[in-house]
Each structure stands twice: as structure tokens, then as C-alpha cells.
Write a protein that holds these residues in place. Structure first.
Motif, PDB file in Angstrom:
ATOM      1  N   ALA A  12      -1.265  -0.981  -0.627  1.00 47.11           N
ATOM      2  CA  ALA A  12      -0.502   0.132  -1.206  1.00 47.11           C
ATOM      3  C   ALA A  12       0.011  -0.215  -2.602  1.00 47.11           C
ATOM      4  O   ALA A  12      -0.055   0.622  -3.514  1.00 47.11           O
ATOM      5  N   HIS A  15      -3.249  -0.114  -4.839  1.00 46.34           N
ATOM      6  CA  HIS A  15      -3.974   1.151  -4.965  1.00 46.34           C
ATOM      7  C   HIS A  15      -3.067   2.374  -5.099  1.00 46.34           C
ATOM      8  O   HIS A  15      -3.551   3.444  -5.480  1.00 46.34           O
ATOM      9  N   ALA A  16      -1.787   2.237  -4.761  1.00 46.89           N
ATOM     10  CA  ALA A  16      -0.882   3.389  -4.822  1.00 46.89           C
ATOM     11  C   ALA A  16       0.517   2.950  -5.242  1.00 46.89           C
ATOM     12  O   ALA A  16       1.491   3.161  -4.529  1.00 46.89           O
ATOM     13  N   THR A  20       1.135   7.302  -4.362  1.00 47.96           N
ATOM     14  CA  THR A  20      -0.043   8.151  -4.196  1.00 47.96           C
ATOM     15  C   THR A  20      -1.258   7.389  -4.697  1.00 47.96           C
ATOM     16  O   THR A  20      -1.222   6.811  -5.783  1.00 47.96           O
ATOM     17  N   TRP A  21      -2.321   7.415  -3.906  1.00 48.91           N
ATOM     18  CA  TRP A  21      -3.525   6.707  -4.312  1.00 48.91           C
ATOM     19  C   TRP A  21      -4.153   7.408  -5.510  1.00 48.91           C
ATOM     20  O   TRP A  21      -4.376   8.617  -5.503  1.00 48.91           O
ATOM     21  N   SER A  35     -12.532   4.132  -2.020  1.00 47.30           N
ATOM     22  CA  SER A  35     -11.784   4.540  -0.830  1.00 47.30           C
ATOM     23  C   SER A  35     -12.358   3.884   0.423  1.00 47.30           C
ATOM     24  O   SER A  35     -11.611   3.497   1.326  1.00 47.30           O
ATOM     25  N   VAL A  38     -11.030   0.346   0.572  1.00 50.31           N
ATOM     26  CA  VAL A  38      -9.642   0.323   1.039  1.00 50.31           C
ATOM     27  C   VAL A  38      -9.605   0.463   2.560  1.00 50.31           C
ATOM     28  O   VAL A  38      -8.914  -0.293   3.254  1.00 50.31           O
TER      29      VAL A  38
END
Length: 75
Positions: A12, A15-16, A20-21, A35, A38
Motif C-alpha cells: 500500500a 502503490h497507494a 488510492t492506487w 495490478s 500487486v
């Protein structure tokens, strides 16, 4: 469980970071691949955690079984 949560936190944060990704590329195929990576990283850790939980549960059942058998044989 600690490893699973740490992995999710690390993913997280990477990537975010804002919650939010946001894909690193605008290319649809690139976003899809990112994606999928991940998900694969999370899935791998979930599977490790699941196997560990199964081992713990199996050991607990074995101990309970042995305890019950000892009690039964002493009565």
C-alpha cells in the motif's frame, strides 16, 4: 499474520501512498500487468499465512487428541 499485514502495508505504501492506487503507467496493458503483480504479491503472502495457520490448527488438534487419549486411558 504479522508478515501478511506488513506485506500489505508495504504494498500500500508503494502503490497507494495517498490511499488510492495510481498505476505507474498510462498504458492499459502496463496497468493490467502492474495490478496483476500487486495481486500476486498479496496472494503469495496470504497463501503463506494460510499454510501457517493450518499448521498451527493441525498441531492444536494433535495436542487435543493426545490429551483426550491420555485422559481416556487413565480412567
Amino acid at each position: 499474520m504479522t508478515d501478511l499485514l506488513a506485506t500489505c502495508k508495504k504494498i500500500a505504501e508503494h502503490h497507494a501512498p495517498e490511499g488510492t492506487w495510481v498505476p505507474s503507467t498510462s498504458d492499459l496493458l502496463g496497468r493490467f500487468g502492474e495490478s496483476m503483480q500487486v495481486m500476486a504479491d498479496i496472494s503469495e503472502q496470504v497463501n503463506r499465512t494460510r499454510r501457517g495457520m493450518h499448521r498451527i490448527a493441525n498441531r492444536a488438534r494433535e495436542r487435543l487428541y493426545h490429551c483426550d487419549n491420555r485422559r481416556s486411558s487413565h480412567q
